[in-house]
Design an enzyme around this catalytic site. Structure first.
Site, PDB file in Angstrom:
ATOM      1  N   PHE A  28       8.781   3.560  -7.551  1.00 55.06           N
ATOM      2  CA  PHE A  28       9.417   3.185  -6.194  1.00 55.06           C
ATOM      3  C   PHE A  28       8.621   3.972  -5.151  1.00 55.06           C
ATOM      4  O   PHE A  28       9.369   4.632  -4.091  1.00 55.06           O
ATOM      5  CB  PHE A  28      10.906   4.060  -6.323  1.00 55.06           C
ATOM      6  N   GLY A  29       7.324   3.609  -5.094  1.00 55.73           N
ATOM      7  CA  GLY A  29       6.556   3.865  -4.253  1.00 55.73           C
ATOM      8  C   GLY A  29       6.317   2.731  -3.171  1.00 55.73           C
ATOM      9  O   GLY A  29       7.260   1.825  -3.026  1.00 55.73           O
ATOM     10  N   GLY A  30       5.179   2.539  -2.808  1.00 54.43           N
ATOM     11  CA  GLY A  30       5.000   1.308  -1.807  1.00 54.43           C
ATOM     12  C   GLY A  30       5.439   0.125  -2.439  1.00 54.43           C
ATOM     13  O   GLY A  30       6.110  -0.695  -1.568  1.00 54.43           O
ATOM     14  N   LEU A  31       5.134  -0.273  -3.543  1.00 48.42           N
ATOM     15  CA  LEU A  31       5.443  -1.893  -3.853  1.00 48.42           C
ATOM     16  C   LEU A  31       6.903  -1.628  -4.585  1.00 48.42           C
ATOM     17  O   LEU A  31       7.545  -2.441  -4.103  1.00 48.42           O
ATOM     18  CB  LEU A  31       4.607  -1.978  -4.919  1.00 48.42           C
ATOM     19  N   LYS A 138      -3.918  -4.787 -12.803  1.00 44.67           N
ATOM     20  CA  LYS A 138      -5.128  -5.277 -12.194  1.00 44.67           C
ATOM     21  C   LYS A 138      -6.175  -5.629 -13.241  1.00 44.67           C
ATOM     22  O   LYS A 138      -6.971  -6.249 -13.143  1.00 44.67           O
ATOM     23  CB  LYS A 138      -5.465  -4.508 -10.938  1.00 44.67           C
ATOM     24  N   ALA A 204      -0.901   5.019  -5.719  1.00 46.51           N
ATOM     25  CA  ALA A 204      -1.550   4.547  -6.809  1.00 46.51           C
ATOM     26  C   ALA A 204      -2.817   3.272  -6.374  1.00 46.51           C
ATOM     27  O   ALA A 204      -3.621   3.180  -7.221  1.00 46.51           O
ATOM     28  CB  ALA A 204      -0.474   4.010  -7.830  1.00 46.51           C
ATOM     29  N   GLU A 208      -6.374   3.523  -7.826  1.00 48.34           N
ATOM     30  CA  GLU A 208      -7.157   2.771  -8.789  1.00 48.34           C
ATOM     31  C   GLU A 208      -8.053   1.850  -7.906  1.00 48.34           C
ATOM     32  O   GLU A 208      -8.990   1.345  -8.981  1.00 48.34           O
ATOM     33  CB  GLU A 208      -5.807   1.377  -9.071  1.00 48.34           C
ATOM     34  N   HIS A 212     -12.913   1.781  -9.108  1.00 45.48           N
ATOM     35  CA  HIS A 212     -13.926   0.539  -9.012  1.00 45.48           C
ATOM     36  C   HIS A 212     -15.115   0.854  -8.258  1.00 45.48           C
ATOM     37  O   HIS A 212     -16.065   0.186  -8.642  1.00 45.48           O
ATOM     38  CB  HIS A 212     -13.078  -0.768  -8.483  1.00 45.48           C
TER      39      HIS A 212
HETATM   40  P1  NAD Z   1       2.635   4.372  -5.576  1.00 46.74           P
HETATM   41  O1  NAD Z   1       1.586   5.356  -5.682  1.00 46.74           O
HETATM   42  O2  NAD Z   1       3.026   4.110  -4.261  1.00 46.74           O
HETATM   43  O3  NAD Z   1       4.214   4.551  -6.300  1.00 46.74           O
HETATM   44  C1  NAD Z   1       4.351   4.973  -7.739  1.00 46.74           C
HETATM   45  C2  NAD Z   1       5.718   5.137  -7.952  1.00 46.74           C
HETATM   46  O4  NAD Z   1       5.662   5.339  -9.563  1.00 46.74           O
HETATM   47  C3  NAD Z   1       6.145   6.408  -7.461  1.00 46.74           C
HETATM   48  O5  NAD Z   1       7.446   5.966  -7.127  1.00 46.74           O
HETATM   49  C4  NAD Z   1       6.134   7.293  -8.325  1.00 46.74           C
HETATM   50  O6  NAD Z   1       7.065   8.191  -8.586  1.00 46.74           O
HETATM   51  C5  NAD Z   1       6.319   6.213  -9.954  1.00 46.74           C
HETATM   52  N1  NAD Z   1       5.999   7.021 -11.056  1.00 46.74           N
HETATM   53  C6  NAD Z   1       4.914   7.439 -11.315  1.00 46.74           C
HETATM   54  N2  NAD Z   1       4.855   7.748 -12.663  1.00 46.74           N
HETATM   55  C7  NAD Z   1       5.892   7.435 -13.151  1.00 46.74           C
HETATM   56  C8  NAD Z   1       6.630   7.829 -14.317  1.00 46.74           C
HETATM   57  N3  NAD Z   1       5.789   8.343 -15.536  1.00 46.74           N
HETATM   58  N4  NAD Z   1       7.945   7.209 -14.454  1.00 46.74           N
HETATM   59  C9  NAD Z   1       8.450   6.474 -13.635  1.00 46.74           C
HETATM   60  N5  NAD Z   1       7.915   6.557 -12.385  1.00 46.74           N
HETATM   61  C10 NAD Z   1       6.739   6.932 -12.141  1.00 46.74           C
HETATM   62  O7  NAD Z   1       2.084   3.037  -6.177  1.00 46.74           O
HETATM   63  P2  NAD Z   1       1.935   1.527  -5.514  1.00 46.74           P
HETATM   64  O8  NAD Z   1       0.705   1.656  -4.531  1.00 46.74           O
HETATM   65  O9  NAD Z   1       3.156   0.974  -5.213  1.00 46.74           O
HETATM   66  O10 NAD Z   1       1.176   0.815  -6.926  1.00 46.74           O
HETATM   67  C11 NAD Z   1       1.883   0.461  -8.048  1.00 46.74           C
HETATM   68  C12 NAD Z   1       0.902  -0.523  -8.748  1.00 46.74           C
HETATM   69  O11 NAD Z   1       0.904  -1.851  -8.161  1.00 46.74           O
HETATM   70  C13 NAD Z   1      -0.527   0.032  -8.945  1.00 46.74           C
HETATM   71  O12 NAD Z   1      -0.749   0.101 -10.219  1.00 46.74           O
HETATM   72  C14 NAD Z   1      -1.493  -0.886  -8.339  1.00 46.74           C
HETATM   73  O13 NAD Z   1      -2.751  -0.982  -8.828  1.00 46.74           O
HETATM   74  C15 NAD Z   1      -0.288  -2.063  -8.516  1.00 46.74           C
HETATM   75  N6  NAD Z   1      -0.929  -2.948  -7.463  1.00 46.74           N
HETATM   76  C16 NAD Z   1      -1.117  -4.295  -7.850  1.00 46.74           C
HETATM   77  C17 NAD Z   1      -1.668  -5.467  -7.116  1.00 46.74           C
HETATM   78  C18 NAD Z   1      -1.889  -6.913  -7.461  1.00 46.74           C
HETATM   79  O14 NAD Z   1      -2.163  -7.814  -6.674  1.00 46.74           O
HETATM   80  N7  NAD Z   1      -1.949  -7.003  -8.781  1.00 46.74           N
HETATM   81  C19 NAD Z   1      -1.652  -5.134  -5.463  1.00 46.74           C
HETATM   82  C20 NAD Z   1      -1.477  -3.949  -5.131  1.00 46.74           C
HETATM   83  C21 NAD Z   1      -1.035  -2.891  -6.129  1.00 46.74           C
END
Ligand code: NAD
Length: 345
Positions: A28-31, A138, A204, A208, A212
């Site tokens: 429940f972070g950014g995405l 990713k 995150a 991530e 790279h």
């Molecule tokens: P973030 O750091 O903002 O939030 C992560 C969330 O996960 C937090 O709410 C945290 O409490 C929760 N979390 C962490 N460990 C946990 C666990 N063990 N159990 C339950 N919850 C847990 O993350 P974000 O920046 O929103 O990114 C999420 C993912 O999306 C990343 O892996 C990122 O690489 C991926 N992403 C993919 C794309 C794409 O285009 N494919 C683009 C952006 C981000």
């Protein structure tokens, strides 16, 4: 003919839309928060479950996205949500045990370590739950770990769609579509521009991406403290310039039979201090037509669209598509390059 068409329409509706799709969001972070906001006005999908590292919330009749976001921001975890919140150090397992009525989950979790998403998939398999899982993974090596689980997912009755964000995801699917003009695909070049106001909103994602950079690894980026990430970003004025990334667009296009993975390149620029994109995200697909002409198709995302819009939109589109597959008995592992996402109303 008329009758037949009508009958088919009804069947498709029954496959996906006979009732509201109950959705869970893990992470429940950014995405994850953007995903909750995106679901709020939808008629076909409802947020019923969400989890973060320290807790979760579940309500079969639906959660209030605004209340979830407000609680997470003010208290650090959904576990404090009034009525439906539960604090738990093993929130995903605890949620799985309680949430008996979730059709599909969007896994908006960090893939830190690089094996985390495959671990989560294994936990779903072990739990006996059946439904649709969608991730926005990713790295190529992360998708490879899921490929190993293909038969187990199938046997468990889980339809898992991987690589369903922006890149991989939307841009990979666009490449798969563009390839249809060609007899042979020579190259797929993805260049992304991301602008975010502050890196803490997407910790995150930024960690991530740092992994790279030359000299870094996933483990090293995971272990960096927030202060160390800030110090690194200070050196670059908040900019991360990324080249030749290990991105799963390559294996996804290879698996879909479009081109060898060596023909796919991914790079981009992330500005962590400005919501304006540093460049326009695009994918260029170059190939040879059946007449022998070499040409390039370019698909460019609108600069006003955010990373969140371009990740969460496709993720739910694939979740909807995954559910219609699931209801037809199609389980196992699929990628965003193999399936057309469905628009969620
Ligand atoms: P973030 O750091 O903002 O939030 C992560 C969330 O996960 C937090 O709410 C945290 O409490 C929760 N979390 C962490 N460990 C946990 C666990 N063990 N159990 C339950 N919850 C847990 O993350 P974000 O920046 O929103 O990114 C999420 C993912 O999306 C990343 O892996 C990122 O690489 C991926 N992403 C993919 C794309 C794409 O285009 N494919 C683009 C952006 C981000």
């Amino acid at each position: 003919m008329g009758m037949k068409t009508e009958h088919r329409t009804v069947q498709l509706d029954q496959a996906g839309l006979d009732r509201v799709i109950r959705v869970g969001v893990l992470g429940f972070g950014g995405l994850g928060q953007a995903a909750a906001r995106m679901l709020a006005p939808k008629q076909e999908m409802r947020l019923v479950a969400a989890a973060d590292r320290e807790g979760y919330a579940y309500a079969a009749e639906g959660l209030n996205p605004d209340a979830c976001i407000a609680t997470y921001r003010s208290r650090g975890t959904l576990g404090y949500l009034e009525q439906n919140g539960v604090l738990s150090p093993n929130s995903i397992e605890a949620l799985m045990q309680q949430a008996d009525r979730v059709d599909g989950y969007f896994l908006a979790l960090p893939n830190l370590p690089n094996t985390f998403m495959a671990d989560v998939a294994r936990r779903f398999i072990a739990s006996g739950w059946q439904g649709v899982l969608v991730d926005a993974l990713k790295r190529t090596s992360a998708v490879e770990q899921l490929l190993v689980l293909r038969d187990e997912l199938q046997a468990a009755g889980i339809t898992y769609l991987t690589g369903c964000g922006a890149t991989p995801g939307l841009l990979t699917a666009a490449a798969a579509l563009a390839a249809q003009s060609y007899a042979e695909v020579h190259s797929v070049k993805i260049t992304f521009g991301v602008g975010i106001a502050n890196w803490e909103a997407y910790r995150a994602t930024i960690r991530e991406d740092i992994a790279h950079l030359p000299g870094f690894t996933v483990d090293r980026a995971q272990q960096m403290t927030d202060a160390e990430v800030e110090a690194l970003l200070d050196q670059t004025n908040g900019i991360l310039a990324l080249e030749n990334m290990e991105h799963a667009d390559d294996i996804m296009l290879e698996l879909a039979g479009i081109c060898g993975r060596d023909r796919v390149t991914v790079g981009g620029v992330v500005d962590t201090r400005n919501p304006k994109k540093p460049l326009s995200t695009n994918v260029q697909i170059t190939g040879r037509t059946f007449e022998g002409k070499i040409s390039t198709h370019t698909f460019t995302l609108g600069d006003e669209t955010s990373m969140a819009a371009n990740v969460c939109g496709p993720a739910f589109g694939y979740l909807k598509a995954g559910l219609s597959l699931h209801r037809r008995g199609i389980y196992g592992l699929l990628t965003a390059a193999e399936v057309m996402p469905q628009f969620v109303r």
